[in-house]
Scaffold this motif. Structure first.
Motif, PDB file in Angstrom:
ATOM      1  N   ARG A  93      92.804-100.668  28.165  1.00 25.76           N
ATOM      2  CA  ARG A  93      91.561-100.260  27.482  1.00 25.76           C
ATOM      3  C   ARG A  93      91.460 -98.728  27.445  1.00 25.76           C
ATOM      4  NH1 ARG A  93      87.603-100.599  23.807  1.00 25.76           N
ATOM      5  NH2 ARG A  93      85.594 -99.983  24.626  1.00 25.76           N
ATOM      6  N   ALA A  94      91.867 -98.071  28.520  1.00 26.02           N
ATOM      7  CA  ALA A  94      91.842 -96.602  28.549  1.00 26.02           C
ATOM      8  C   ALA A  94      92.754 -96.035  27.473  1.00 26.02           C
ATOM      9  CB  ALA A  94      92.257 -96.095  29.936  1.00 26.02           C
ATOM     10  N   ILE A  95      93.922 -96.639  27.298  1.00 25.86           N
ATOM     11  CA  ILE A  95      94.848 -96.192  26.248  1.00 25.86           C
ATOM     12  C   ILE A  95      94.205 -96.364  24.876  1.00 25.86           C
ATOM     13  CG2 ILE A  95      97.013 -96.803  25.076  1.00 25.86           C
ATOM     14  CD1 ILE A  95      98.155 -97.355  27.951  1.00 25.86           C
ATOM     15  N   GLU A  96      93.582 -97.501  24.658  1.00 26.32           N
ATOM     16  CA  GLU A  96      92.904 -97.743  23.372  1.00 26.32           C
ATOM     17  C   GLU A  96      91.831 -96.691  23.108  1.00 26.32           C
ATOM     18  OE1 GLU A  96      89.452-100.697  21.796  1.00 26.32           O
ATOM     19  OE2 GLU A  96      90.949-101.608  23.102  1.00 26.32           O
ATOM     20  N   LEU A  97      91.039 -96.377  24.116  1.00 26.97           N
ATOM     21  CA  LEU A  97      89.980 -95.376  23.955  1.00 26.97           C
ATOM     22  C   LEU A  97      90.559 -93.985  23.693  1.00 26.97           C
ATOM     23  CD1 LEU A  97      87.649 -96.638  26.802  1.00 26.97           C
ATOM     24  CD2 LEU A  97      87.104 -96.656  24.355  1.00 26.97           C
ATOM     25  N   LEU A  98      91.634 -93.636  24.394  1.00 29.55           N
ATOM     26  CA  LEU A  98      92.263 -92.329  24.168  1.00 29.55           C
ATOM     27  C   LEU A  98      92.881 -92.248  22.772  1.00 29.55           C
ATOM     28  CD1 LEU A  98      93.874 -91.609  27.648  1.00 29.55           C
ATOM     29  CD2 LEU A  98      91.977 -90.373  26.567  1.00 29.55           C
ATOM     30  N   GLU A  99      93.440 -93.346  22.289  1.00 30.35           N
ATOM     31  CA  GLU A  99      93.973 -93.346  20.922  1.00 30.35           C
ATOM     32  C   GLU A  99      92.852 -93.123  19.913  1.00 30.35           C
ATOM     33  OE1 GLU A  99      96.040 -97.089  21.037  1.00 30.35           O
ATOM     34  OE2 GLU A  99      97.945 -96.130  21.559  1.00 30.35           O
ATOM     35  N   ARG A 100      91.712 -93.768  20.141  1.00 30.00           N
ATOM     36  CA  ARG A 100      90.553 -93.544  19.259  1.00 30.00           C
ATOM     37  C   ARG A 100      90.075 -92.106  19.344  1.00 30.00           C
ATOM     38  NH1 ARG A 100      86.348 -98.019  20.860  1.00 30.00           N
ATOM     39  NH2 ARG A 100      84.948 -96.599  19.755  1.00 30.00           N
ATOM     40  N   ALA A 101      90.050 -91.560  20.569  1.00 31.72           N
ATOM     41  CA  ALA A 101      89.615 -90.176  20.759  1.00 31.72           C
ATOM     42  C   ALA A 101      90.565 -89.218  20.049  1.00 31.72           C
ATOM     43  CB  ALA A 101      89.532 -89.842  22.251  1.00 31.72           C
ATOM     44  N   ALA A 102      91.869 -89.482  20.139  1.00 31.10           N
ATOM     45  CA  ALA A 102      92.860 -88.621  19.473  1.00 31.10           C
ATOM     46  C   ALA A 102      92.681 -88.660  17.965  1.00 31.10           C
ATOM     47  CB  ALA A 102      94.272 -89.043  19.869  1.00 31.10           C
ATOM     48  N   ALA A 103      92.365 -89.822  17.421  1.00 30.20           N
ATOM     49  CA  ALA A 103      92.135 -89.937  15.977  1.00 30.20           C
ATOM     50  C   ALA A 103      90.850 -89.217  15.580  1.00 30.20           C
ATOM     51  CB  ALA A 103      92.079 -91.408  15.569  1.00 30.20           C
ATOM     52  N   THR A 104      89.860 -89.238  16.463  1.00 29.75           N
ATOM     53  CA  THR A 104      88.574 -88.588  16.191  1.00 29.75           C
ATOM     54  C   THR A 104      88.682 -87.073  16.262  1.00 29.75           C
ATOM     55  OG1 THR A 104      87.350 -90.491  17.030  1.00 29.75           O
ATOM     56  CG2 THR A 104      86.191 -88.388  17.025  1.00 29.75           C
ATOM     57  N   GLU A 105      89.476 -86.599  17.218  1.00 33.11           N
ATOM     58  CA  GLU A 105      89.591 -85.160  17.454  1.00 33.11           C
ATOM     59  C   GLU A 105      91.072 -84.767  17.502  1.00 33.11           C
ATOM     60  OE1 GLU A 105      87.859 -81.699  17.544  1.00 33.11           O
ATOM     61  OE2 GLU A 105      86.592 -83.454  17.766  1.00 33.11           O
ATOM     62  N   PRO A 106      91.734 -84.719  16.330  1.00 35.52           N
ATOM     63  CA  PRO A 106      93.183 -84.513  16.305  1.00 35.52           C
ATOM     64  C   PRO A 106      93.660 -83.153  16.805  1.00 35.52           C
ATOM     65  CG  PRO A 106      92.281 -84.560  14.076  1.00 35.52           C
ATOM     66  CD  PRO A 106      91.164 -84.902  15.006  1.00 35.52           C
ATOM     67  N   LYS A 107      92.781 -82.181  16.956  1.00 37.58           N
ATOM     68  CA  LYS A 107      93.190 -80.853  17.410  1.00 37.58           C
ATOM     69  C   LYS A 107      92.948 -80.623  18.899  1.00 37.58           C
ATOM     70  CE  LYS A 107      92.658 -78.782  12.916  1.00 37.58           C
ATOM     71  NZ  LYS A 107      93.791 -78.103  12.429  1.00 37.58           N
ATOM     72  N   ALA A 108      92.486 -81.647  19.608  1.00 36.91           N
ATOM     73  CA  ALA A 108      92.243 -81.526  21.051  1.00 36.91           C
ATOM     74  C   ALA A 108      93.506 -81.926  21.798  1.00 36.91           C
ATOM     75  CB  ALA A 108      91.068 -82.395  21.461  1.00 36.91           C
ATOM     76  N   ALA A 109      94.233 -80.944  22.308  1.00 34.57           N
ATOM     77  CA  ALA A 109      95.531 -81.186  22.950  1.00 34.57           C
ATOM     78  C   ALA A 109      95.417 -81.980  24.244  1.00 34.57           C
ATOM     79  CB  ALA A 109      96.224 -79.859  23.215  1.00 34.57           C
ATOM     80  N   SER A 110      94.291 -81.882  24.920  1.00 36.30           N
ATOM     81  CA  SER A 110      94.157 -82.582  26.204  1.00 36.30           C
ATOM     82  C   SER A 110      94.183 -84.102  26.033  1.00 36.30           C
ATOM     83  CB  SER A 110      92.869 -82.158  26.910  1.00 36.30           C
ATOM     84  OG  SER A 110      91.745 -82.515  26.130  1.00 36.30           O
ATOM     85  N   ILE A 111      93.766 -84.581  24.878  1.00 39.44           N
ATOM     86  CA  ILE A 111      93.707 -86.030  24.676  1.00 39.44           C
ATOM     87  C   ILE A 111      95.111 -86.637  24.580  1.00 39.44           C
ATOM     88  CG2 ILE A 111      92.893 -87.883  23.175  1.00 39.44           C
ATOM     89  CD1 ILE A 111      90.550 -85.921  22.478  1.00 39.44           C
TER      90      ILE A 111
END
Length: 156
Positions: A93-111
């Protein structure tokens, strides 16, 4: 702007100030007052989630973050915070949420960096490598934080 919206904005700001000044119980009271006036206030749900997490109330924190995400499925802070909360207990579930976060904020390197680490821990090497590559493409300075076993592949 209606009086109710102004009142909730003031209370959210008050809650944030209380959190900054180490008064989580006062902040929680303010957030609950906001939610009495506006049950769809994602910032208040998120703030309560952080406070619940701070006090070790993991199930409550997760429920709070989920309510914020029900209101705004792209709410970056809630996506990231819930993923962090679930790293050990529910890594898929954490991976799924991080994938969504990466799609939402594609320029945030920490994600993608966090995503890569979690994928590597789960033995998903190819996906981890891709995530690390994305993180380093956004911010070259992160190369030193990429696990050694992935560095050569990420450099290419």
């Amino acid at each position: 702007m209606t009086r109710n919206v102004k009142s909730t904005d003031v209370l959210v700001q008050s809650a944030l100030q209380r959190q900054v000044h180490q008064d989580p119980l006062g902040a929680a009271r303010d957030y609950r007052r906001v939610l009495e006036m506006d049950p769809e206030n994602k910032a208040a749900w998120y703030g309560l989630g952080l406070i619940d997490q701070q006090f070790g109330r993991t199930a409550d924190a997760r429920a709070d973050f989920d309510k914020a995400l029900d209101i705004d499925p792209h709410f970056m802070s809630a996506l990231y915070s819930e993923a962090y909360l679930l790293r050990r207990s529910d890594p898929d579930r954490a991976i799924e949420l991080l994938e969504r976060a990466a799609a939402t904020e594609p320029k945030a390197a920490s994600i993608p960096m966090q995503l890569g680490q979690l994928l590597a821990e789960r033995g998903r090497r190819d996906q981890a490598e891709d995530a690390f590559r994305r993180a380093v493409a956004i911010d070259r300075k992160l190369l030193s934080r990429v696990p050694e076993e992935f560095r050569d592949a990420v450099r290419r």
